[in-house]
Design an enzyme around this catalytic site. Structure first.
Site, PDB file in Angstrom:
ATOM      1  N   TYR A 142      37.012  50.871  43.568  1.00 11.55           N
ATOM      2  CA  TYR A 142      36.144  49.851  44.152  1.00 11.55           C
ATOM      3  C   TYR A 142      35.960  50.076  45.654  1.00 11.55           C
ATOM      4  O   TYR A 142      34.967  49.666  46.240  1.00 11.55           O
ATOM      5  CB  TYR A 142      36.736  48.453  43.955  1.00 11.55           C
ATOM      6  CG  TYR A 142      36.403  47.781  42.646  1.00 11.55           C
ATOM      7  CD1 TYR A 142      36.606  48.426  41.437  1.00 11.55           C
ATOM      8  CD2 TYR A 142      35.907  46.485  42.633  1.00 11.55           C
ATOM      9  CE1 TYR A 142      36.317  47.793  40.244  1.00 11.55           C
ATOM     10  CE2 TYR A 142      35.622  45.844  41.440  1.00 11.55           C
ATOM     11  CZ  TYR A 142      35.826  46.501  40.251  1.00 11.55           C
ATOM     12  OH  TYR A 142      35.542  45.866  39.082  1.00 11.55           O
ATOM     13  N   LYS A 191      46.234  55.725  33.404  1.00 15.69           N
ATOM     14  CA  LYS A 191      45.668  56.835  32.636  1.00 15.69           C
ATOM     15  C   LYS A 191      46.360  58.097  33.157  1.00 15.69           C
ATOM     16  O   LYS A 191      45.717  59.019  33.682  1.00 15.69           O
ATOM     17  CB  LYS A 191      44.141  56.858  32.832  1.00 15.69           C
ATOM     18  CG  LYS A 191      43.411  57.809  31.921  1.00 15.69           C
ATOM     19  CD  LYS A 191      43.358  57.359  30.461  1.00 15.69           C
ATOM     20  CE  LYS A 191      42.743  58.451  29.597  1.00 15.69           C
ATOM     21  NZ  LYS A 191      42.854  58.169  28.143  1.00 15.69           N
ATOM     22  N   ASP A 223      43.640  53.066  27.513  1.00 19.59           N
ATOM     23  CA  ASP A 223      42.929  52.996  26.223  1.00 19.59           C
ATOM     24  C   ASP A 223      43.829  52.376  25.153  1.00 19.59           C
ATOM     25  O   ASP A 223      43.420  51.501  24.394  1.00 19.59           O
ATOM     26  CB  ASP A 223      42.395  54.376  25.796  1.00 19.59           C
ATOM     27  CG  ASP A 223      43.410  55.499  25.927  1.00 19.59           C
ATOM     28  OD1 ASP A 223      44.503  55.278  26.504  1.00 19.59           O
ATOM     29  OD2 ASP A 223      43.127  56.613  25.447  1.00 19.59           O
ATOM     30  N   ASP A 247      40.167  44.811  36.060  1.00 14.34           N
ATOM     31  CA  ASP A 247      38.903  44.101  35.869  1.00 14.34           C
ATOM     32  C   ASP A 247      38.553  44.097  34.383  1.00 14.34           C
ATOM     33  O   ASP A 247      38.232  43.067  33.801  1.00 14.34           O
ATOM     34  CB  ASP A 247      37.802  44.801  36.688  1.00 14.34           C
ATOM     35  CG  ASP A 247      36.454  44.143  36.490  1.00 14.34           C
ATOM     36  OD1 ASP A 247      36.399  42.897  36.506  1.00 14.34           O
ATOM     37  OD2 ASP A 247      35.457  44.867  36.302  1.00 14.34           O
ATOM     38  N   ASP A 251      39.080  40.756  31.342  1.00  7.92           N
ATOM     39  CA  ASP A 251      38.015  40.168  30.513  1.00  7.92           C
ATOM     40  C   ASP A 251      38.438  40.161  29.042  1.00  7.92           C
ATOM     41  O   ASP A 251      38.254  39.176  28.323  1.00  7.92           O
ATOM     42  CB  ASP A 251      36.704  40.966  30.645  1.00  7.92           C
ATOM     43  CG  ASP A 251      35.775  40.405  31.719  1.00  7.92           C
ATOM     44  OD1 ASP A 251      36.296  39.905  32.741  1.00  7.92           O
ATOM     45  OD2 ASP A 251      34.545  40.479  31.543  1.00  7.92           O
TER      46      ASP A 251
HETATM   47  C1  IPM Z   1      35.767  39.988  38.699  1.00  5.02           C
HETATM   48  C2  IPM Z   1      34.334  40.416  38.761  1.00  5.02           C
HETATM   49  C3  IPM Z   1      34.106  41.205  40.029  1.00  5.02           C
HETATM   50  C4  IPM Z   1      35.054  42.406  40.017  1.00  5.02           C
HETATM   51  C5  IPM Z   1      32.649  41.654  40.259  1.00  5.02           C
HETATM   52  C6  IPM Z   1      31.707  40.471  40.274  1.00  5.02           C
HETATM   53  C7  IPM Z   1      32.491  42.496  41.474  1.00  5.02           C
HETATM   54  O1  IPM Z   1      34.022  41.158  37.625  1.00  5.02           O
HETATM   55  O2  IPM Z   1      36.209  39.255  39.606  1.00  5.02           O
HETATM   56  O3  IPM Z   1      36.448  40.353  37.742  1.00  5.02           O
HETATM   57  O4  IPM Z   1      34.748  43.423  39.396  1.00  5.02           O
HETATM   58  O5  IPM Z   1      36.097  42.292  40.627  1.00  5.02           O
HETATM   59 MG    MG Z   2      35.503  41.157  36.116  1.00  5.37          MG
END
Ligand code: IPM
Ligand code: MG
Length: 357
Positions: A142, A191, A223, A247, A251
């Site tokens: 990032y 990884k 993975d 990240d 999710d």
């Molecule tokens: C998160 C989001 C952010 C990230 C984006 C919006 C840049 O996905 O906070 O998880 O990748 O950190």
């Molecule tokens: Mg995110």
């Protein structure tokens, strides 16, 4: 207690969900005799519209001057054509970095009332889901070099993933310390069969493990980890991982607990000042329709009370209030299941306030 909170509502559903979280903070302030002062600051797309940049200087200064920051979400299709270095998301990355918030804590905990909303099989869910993703937040790909060049008349894009030992060590330390206070298990996700950065993570973890003999440490390739999360999430206690893997996995982790709309996060650095935000995005498709789930943001405010202000009792009161409205069967659309009552963003916030008062 008197505290100053910087408020970054952002884009899409950001203003609605933060609005509900502020109502809940006020309910706590009244019930427990605290005083919170709020300062609204711009970030993301709305900041681009007003000032031309996603993270105005005033926003950075305001966050640095406040005791803590609450954020909604940034981004949306309106700013998709903005050049990469001034997209709304750059504002978010910029404020995390400007505040030195290297540790992002994302708890994935199943509220038993939401078991039916999890896409996992009931027997897997029944084993329990309660782990914490500790994501490195201001390093890695990032923040490495990004460039697009033309070589031999075609475009070549490059994103670099650097990690220095001290960056790895400080995030692993957060992982070890947190694991000690939980079930003493820590999984480093990487990884290492491919990446040098991952091999360095493992070397640093192995060295530090001697300081934490009571924490059971293991390693998983990312993975495999993503597969284990849906096969047997009960095996996890603390997962520590680099920025992009964190990240992605957070999710996935959120979805197995029922809804991404429920999951809060705390971003912390060396001091007590933090940035608190739900892990979901700005959901432009449902913005302004009173459909969003404010619980992730409300629980983020609860994390702020605990981690930044040391108000544990108040933080637990918010969690208990969330628990009680779920018990009453109230659900926003994202976590709706049969026999429950569908409510909007505002009604959900009101119900949580009522449960506190
Ligand atoms: C998160 C989001 C952010 C990230 C984006 C919006 C840049 O996905 O906070 O998880 O990748 O950190
Ligand atoms: Mg995110």
């Amino acid at each position: 207690m008197r505290k100053r909170i910087a408020v970054l509502k952002g884009d899409g559903i950001g203003p609605e969900i933060v609005g509900e979280a502020l109502k809940v903070l006020e309910a706590v302030a009244v019930a427990y005799g605290h005083h919170f002062a709020y300062q609204d600051l711009d970030i993301g797309g709305c900041a681009i519209d007003k000032t031309g940049v996603p993270l105005p200087r005033e926003t950075i200064d305001g966050c640095l001057a406040a005791d803590s920051t609450l954020l909604g979400a940034v981004g949306g299709p309106k700013w998709d054509s903005v050049p990469g270095d001034r997209r709304p998301e750059k504002g978010l990355l910029g404020i995390r970095s400007a505040m030195g918030l290297f540790a992002n804590l994302r708890p994935a905990k199943l509220f038993p009332q939401l078991a039916a909303a999890s896409p996992l099989r009931a027997d897997i869910v029944a084993r329990g889901i309660d782990f914490l993703v500790v994501r490195e937040l201001i390093g890695g790909v990032y923040f490495g070099e990004h460039k697009t060049e033309t070589i031999n008349s075609e475009r070549v894009a490059t994103d670099v993933m650097p990690y220095a030992e001290h960056e790895i060590e400080r995030i692993l330390r957060v992982g070890f310390e947190t694991a000690k206070k939980r079930r003493s298990r820590m999984t480093v996700v990487d990884k290492a069969n491919v990446l040098d950065t991952s091999r360095l993570w493992r070397a640093v973890a192995a060295r530090m493990a001697a300081e934490y003999p009571d924490v059971a440490l293991n390693y998983l390739y990312v993975d495999n980890a993503s597969m284990q999360l849906v096969r047997d999430p009960a095996q996890f206690d603390v997962i520590v991982t680099e920025n992009m893997f964190g990240d992605i996995l957070s999710d996935e982790a959120s979805m197995i607990t029922g809804s991404i709309g429920m999951i809060p996060s705390a971003s912390l650095g060396a001091g007590t000042r933090g940035l608190y935000e739900p892990i979901h995005g700005s959901a432009p498709d449902i913005a302004g329709k009173d459909l969003a789930n404010p619980v992730g943001t409300i629980l983020s405010a609860a994390m702020m009370l605990k981690y930044s202000f040391g108000l544990t009792k108040e933080s637990e009161a918010i969690e208990a209030a969330v628990n009680s409205v779920l018990e009453q069967g109230l659900r926003t659309g994202d976590m709706m299941s049969e026999g429950c009552t569908l409510v909007g963003c505002r009604a959900m916030g009101d119900a949580i306030c009522a449960a506190i008062g």
